[in-house]
Design a protein around this motif. Sequence first.
Motif, PDB file in Angstrom:
ATOM      1  N   ARG A  80      -5.526   2.529   1.740  1.00  0.00           N
ATOM      2  CA  ARG A  80      -5.144   2.403   3.142  1.00  0.00           C
ATOM      3  C   ARG A  80      -4.097   1.304   3.277  1.00  0.00           C
ATOM      4  NH1 ARG A  80      -8.667   4.705   6.958  1.00  0.00           N
ATOM      5  NH2 ARG A  80     -10.540   5.651   6.026  1.00  0.00           N
ATOM      6  N   ASP A  81      -3.218   1.488   4.217  1.00  0.00           N
ATOM      7  CA  ASP A  81      -2.203   0.472   4.525  1.00  0.00           C
ATOM      8  C   ASP A  81      -2.918  -0.725   5.161  1.00  0.00           C
ATOM      9  OD1 ASP A  81      -0.224  -1.035   6.103  1.00  0.00           O
ATOM     10  OD2 ASP A  81       1.153   0.588   5.551  1.00  0.00           O
ATOM     11  N   ALA A  82      -2.721  -1.919   4.583  1.00  0.00           N
ATOM     12  CA  ALA A  82      -3.421  -3.108   5.077  1.00  0.00           C
ATOM     13  C   ALA A  82      -2.981  -3.477   6.477  1.00  0.00           C
ATOM     14  CB  ALA A  82      -3.193  -4.285   4.141  1.00  0.00           C
ATOM     15  N   GLY A  83      -1.752  -3.094   6.878  1.00  0.00           N
ATOM     16  CA  GLY A  83      -1.252  -3.442   8.203  1.00  0.00           C
ATOM     17  C   GLY A  83      -1.762  -2.523   9.285  1.00  0.00           C
ATOM     18  N   THR A  84      -1.898  -1.242   8.985  1.00  0.00           N
ATOM     19  CA  THR A  84      -2.291  -0.258  10.001  1.00  0.00           C
ATOM     20  C   THR A  84      -3.704   0.263   9.834  1.00  0.00           C
ATOM     21  OG1 THR A  84      -1.476   1.619   8.710  1.00  0.00           O
ATOM     22  CG2 THR A  84       0.120   0.467  10.136  1.00  0.00           C
ATOM     23  N   GLY A  85      -4.261   0.138   8.628  1.00  0.00           N
ATOM     24  CA  GLY A  85      -5.588   0.671   8.356  1.00  0.00           C
ATOM     25  C   GLY A  85      -5.593   2.163   8.110  1.00  0.00           C
ATOM     26  N   LYS A  86      -4.402   2.789   8.124  1.00  0.00           N
ATOM     27  CA  LYS A  86      -4.320   4.231   7.932  1.00  0.00           C
ATOM     28  C   LYS A  86      -4.274   4.586   6.447  1.00  0.00           C
ATOM     29  CE  LYS A  86      -1.948   5.223  12.297  1.00  0.00           C
ATOM     30  NZ  LYS A  86      -0.746   5.827  12.921  1.00  0.00           N
ATOM     31  N   GLU A  87      -4.815   5.776   6.113  1.00  0.00           N
ATOM     32  CA  GLU A  87      -4.770   6.251   4.734  1.00  0.00           C
ATOM     33  C   GLU A  87      -3.327   6.500   4.307  1.00  0.00           C
ATOM     34  OE1 GLU A  87      -7.196   9.697   4.319  1.00  0.00           O
ATOM     35  OE2 GLU A  87      -9.076   8.561   4.296  1.00  0.00           O
ATOM     36  N   VAL A  88      -3.084   6.281   3.016  1.00  0.00           N
ATOM     37  CA  VAL A  88      -1.760   6.508   2.441  1.00  0.00           C
ATOM     38  C   VAL A  88      -1.887   7.580   1.362  1.00  0.00           C
ATOM     39  CG1 VAL A  88       0.220   5.476   1.260  1.00  0.00           C
ATOM     40  CG2 VAL A  88      -1.131   4.117   2.881  1.00  0.00           C
ATOM     41  N   SER A  89      -0.997   8.534   1.355  1.00  0.00           N
ATOM     42  CA  SER A  89      -1.035   9.619   0.387  1.00  0.00           C
ATOM     43  C   SER A  89      -0.949   9.084  -1.042  1.00  0.00           C
ATOM     44  CB  SER A  89       0.133  10.579   0.647  1.00  0.00           C
ATOM     45  OG  SER A  89       0.305  11.459  -0.445  1.00  0.00           O
ATOM     46  N   SER A  90      -1.870   9.551  -1.884  1.00  0.00           N
ATOM     47  CA  SER A  90      -1.830   9.147  -3.292  1.00  0.00           C
ATOM     48  C   SER A  90      -0.566   9.669  -3.967  1.00  0.00           C
ATOM     49  CB  SER A  90      -3.074   9.666  -4.022  1.00  0.00           C
ATOM     50  OG  SER A  90      -4.239   9.060  -3.507  1.00  0.00           O
ATOM     51  N   GLY A  91      -0.085  10.836  -3.525  1.00  0.00           N
ATOM     52  CA  GLY A  91       1.146  11.375  -4.086  1.00  0.00           C
ATOM     53  C   GLY A  91       2.329  10.474  -3.800  1.00  0.00           C
ATOM     54  N   LYS A  92       2.356   9.864  -2.616  1.00  0.00           N
ATOM     55  CA  LYS A  92       3.445   8.965  -2.246  1.00  0.00           C
ATOM     56  C   LYS A  92       3.429   7.704  -3.107  1.00  0.00           C
ATOM     57  CE  LYS A  92       5.308   6.421   1.727  1.00  0.00           C
ATOM     58  NZ  LYS A  92       5.136   6.117   3.169  1.00  0.00           N
ATOM     59  N   LEU A  93       2.248   7.285  -3.524  1.00  0.00           N
ATOM     60  CA  LEU A  93       2.117   6.061  -4.329  1.00  0.00           C
ATOM     61  C   LEU A  93       2.173   6.314  -5.832  1.00  0.00           C
ATOM     62  CD1 LEU A  93      -0.736   4.262  -2.343  1.00  0.00           C
ATOM     63  CD2 LEU A  93       1.726   3.796  -2.240  1.00  0.00           C
ATOM     64  N   ARG A  94       2.365   7.569  -6.237  1.00  0.00           N
ATOM     65  CA  ARG A  94       2.377   7.914  -7.665  1.00  0.00           C
ATOM     66  C   ARG A  94       3.378   7.070  -8.433  1.00  0.00           C
ATOM     67  NH1 ARG A  94       5.155  11.912 -10.894  1.00  0.00           N
ATOM     68  NH2 ARG A  94       3.825  12.612 -12.623  1.00  0.00           N
ATOM     69  N   HIS A  95       2.900   6.503  -9.536  1.00  0.00           N
ATOM     70  CA  HIS A  95       3.668   5.668 -10.451  1.00  0.00           C
ATOM     71  C   HIS A  95       4.051   4.318  -9.855  1.00  0.00           C
ATOM     72  CE1 HIS A  95       5.016   9.258 -13.174  1.00  0.00           C
ATOM     73  NE2 HIS A  95       3.710   9.018 -13.224  1.00  0.00           N
ATOM     74  N   LYS A  96       3.458   3.944  -8.718  1.00  0.00           N
ATOM     75  CA  LYS A  96       3.665   2.597  -8.180  1.00  0.00           C
ATOM     76  C   LYS A  96       2.694   1.644  -8.881  1.00  0.00           C
ATOM     77  CE  LYS A  96       6.668   3.520  -4.839  1.00  0.00           C
ATOM     78  NZ  LYS A  96       6.916   4.955  -5.107  1.00  0.00           N
ATOM     79  N   ILE A  97       3.155   0.412  -9.110  1.00  0.00           N
ATOM     80  CA  ILE A  97       2.311  -0.594  -9.751  1.00  0.00           C
ATOM     81  C   ILE A  97       1.622  -1.419  -8.672  1.00  0.00           C
ATOM     82  CG2 ILE A  97       2.284  -2.673 -11.176  1.00  0.00           C
ATOM     83  CD1 ILE A  97       4.528  -1.497 -12.820  1.00  0.00           C
ATOM     84  N   MET A  98       0.297  -1.488  -8.761  1.00  0.00           N
ATOM     85  CA  MET A  98      -0.511  -2.248  -7.823  1.00  0.00           C
ATOM     86  C   MET A  98      -1.045  -3.506  -8.511  1.00  0.00           C
ATOM     87  SD  MET A  98      -0.562  -0.722  -4.899  1.00  0.00           S
ATOM     88  CE  MET A  98      -0.353   0.860  -4.085  1.00  0.00           C
ATOM     89  N   VAL A  99      -0.882  -4.647  -7.834  1.00  0.00           N
ATOM     90  CA  VAL A  99      -1.360  -5.927  -8.358  1.00  0.00           C
ATOM     91  C   VAL A  99      -2.605  -6.326  -7.566  1.00  0.00           C
ATOM     92  CG1 VAL A  99      -0.787  -8.335  -8.811  1.00  0.00           C
ATOM     93  CG2 VAL A  99       1.003  -6.582  -8.960  1.00  0.00           C
ATOM     94  N   TYR A 100      -3.667  -6.626  -8.272  1.00  0.00           N
ATOM     95  CA  TYR A 100      -4.946  -6.943  -7.620  1.00  0.00           C
ATOM     96  C   TYR A 100      -4.898  -8.306  -6.943  1.00  0.00           C
ATOM     97  CZ  TYR A 100      -9.985  -7.746  -7.137  1.00  0.00           C
ATOM     98  OH  TYR A 100     -11.245  -8.002  -6.639  1.00  0.00           O
ATOM     99  N   ASN A 101      -5.432  -8.380  -5.685  1.00  0.00           N
ATOM    100  CA  ASN A 101      -5.463  -9.624  -4.898  1.00  0.00           C
ATOM    101  C   ASN A 101      -6.866  -9.930  -4.398  1.00  0.00           C
ATOM    102  OD1 ASN A 101      -2.383  -8.500  -3.497  1.00  0.00           O
ATOM    103  ND2 ASN A 101      -2.594 -10.060  -5.088  1.00  0.00           N
ATOM    104  N   ASN A 102      -7.850  -9.777  -5.241  1.00  0.00           N
ATOM    105  CA  ASN A 102      -9.236 -10.127  -4.926  1.00  0.00           C
ATOM    106  C   ASN A 102      -9.840  -9.151  -3.913  1.00  0.00           C
ATOM    107  OD1 ASN A 102     -11.679 -11.700  -4.905  1.00  0.00           O
ATOM    108  ND2 ASN A 102     -10.402 -13.469  -5.466  1.00  0.00           N
ATOM    109  N   HIS A 103     -11.072  -9.432  -3.494  1.00  0.00           N
ATOM    110  CA  HIS A 103     -11.777  -8.543  -2.577  1.00  0.00           C
ATOM    111  C   HIS A 103     -12.139  -9.292  -1.303  1.00  0.00           C
ATOM    112  CE1 HIS A 103     -15.779 -10.360  -3.370  1.00  0.00           C
ATOM    113  NE2 HIS A 103     -15.279 -10.582  -4.578  1.00  0.00           N
ATOM    114  N   SER A 104     -12.436  -8.534  -0.262  1.00  0.00           N
ATOM    115  CA  SER A 104     -12.761  -9.136   1.037  1.00  0.00           C
ATOM    116  C   SER A 104     -13.655  -8.174   1.817  1.00  0.00           C
ATOM    117  CB  SER A 104     -11.474  -9.431   1.817  1.00  0.00           C
ATOM    118  OG  SER A 104     -10.758  -8.222   2.065  1.00  0.00           O
TER     119      SER A 104
END
Length: 486
Positions: A80-104
């Motif tokens: 989900r987009d942290a700013g809007t809370g809306k789901e984001v398509s996994s296809g749109k994020l394909r091959h994007k690198i995500m860096v972990y920033n802890n949990h909340s």
Amino acid sequence: MAFAASTAMAQSADSYIVKTKGVKKTEAKANVKKDAQTDEQTGTDFVSQNFRYYSLCDWQDGMRFMVIPEKYDLVVNTFRDAGTGKEVSSGKLRHKIMVYNNHSVGENGRARMNFTCEEDNKRYYFELPNGEFEDYCFSKKGVPTLAYLGDVDIAREKLMGQSLITRGTDYCVDTDYDTDAYDNVKVEKNMEVKVVAVGVGTRSFPVKIIVADKRGNEFFQDVAISKTNSGMRDDEFDLDNAKHAFYGSFDVITAQTKVSTDYAQYMGKTIYSKYATSMTTKGGGKDNRVVKVPKLTEFRIDGMAPIRNSDYVTLTLTETETGRIYSKDVTFTNDNVTGENEDYFGNLFGFGEGKMRNTSAATRTMIREGRVGVGMTEEEVEMAVGEPDRKEDLPNGRYQWIYKRTKSWLVIEFSKSGKVVGYKTPRRNESSSNPSTEKQKTEEEHFIGGAATTTRAAAMRAAETRASSARTASQRSSYSTTGSGR
């Protein structure tokens, strides 16, 4: 820490997409930036020394992952987009690198795992299905779509340009650069190959290792090494998935994997099969079939590769007469071998050329057919019908071997010099344990022209040799001196 070293490498997303050669590339890809890396050593073998497993509870800021959606992930979105809370398509994020920033914990009271997209610095989160973070983090479920890049970075550092041994026969070749399409290929087991590229594979099997054989043919396997966030339990890496564990497809070359000193004495030796046995043909990746090799087939041992974490060794055998190449897994210790001891080297093979050369073509034929003939040695009889149920001495200095059959006995008499002088096949009484106590009525189907056989084909030949059968009919209750027997 290994994940911190991975962060320092700061490689672009494109640099993790690697393909086997021959796949057409549509555009130039970014250069790879590579810095020094330190490794945490926690074990004695290659994997445990270099690849640490991180449960979700152990994840720390800076760990890097790539989004690799599977079919299910294209239907059920992960982030989900942290700013809007809306789901984001996994296809749109394909091959994007995500860096972990802890949990909340979000405003709705549900636990979240937070990430920043390395490409545009945009923030996303994965909302845990249920429960608190501490309740979820010890499971093997992990975060869907994410392939752990820490393993990929370490594998690049440790394996690029190195030689490995193939431990399986099923691998892949890419068929399209812009998709994940591939073809399955067969290769030789225990073949030395060179690592030519390491990239990202799938979420379950994050490390894609591309290797080339000595002819330049490239193929790959996607493997899980530390199994961090693979979403699979350890017991799921068996059967069809066994090849996706690192040691299921590859092994690093050490003194042990080449040929240990314990086995070096066997290299180059000539051996022959004592019994018919199953082996795998080796034909440059095109002829890996399981075939039945007959008794008395002669081989030269051209390769011996110990199988990790077992007492077994894979033999590479060249048939001396035809030059065909086979492989066979055997053990040199019979402590844990049961049944027919099929895999025990000492039971399956005999050493030397002389035993083959001193056996006539006619005798070899009888041995392959499971028949015993006059003039055979003890060893030849064993190869034909196995070890006897009992051995007995006779008053005249001779001796006999006794075999228990379903409806009869097979009694073979040897001379003092150890050669077969005759046999008989008296019918067996179910309650009797000694053929000498029974009526010496011999099974009729065992005699055709003085030769003992139980095959229907031989019975048909009997009709063609009635004259010869008649001459030997009177011998059915006595030792044959001209024939052979099963």
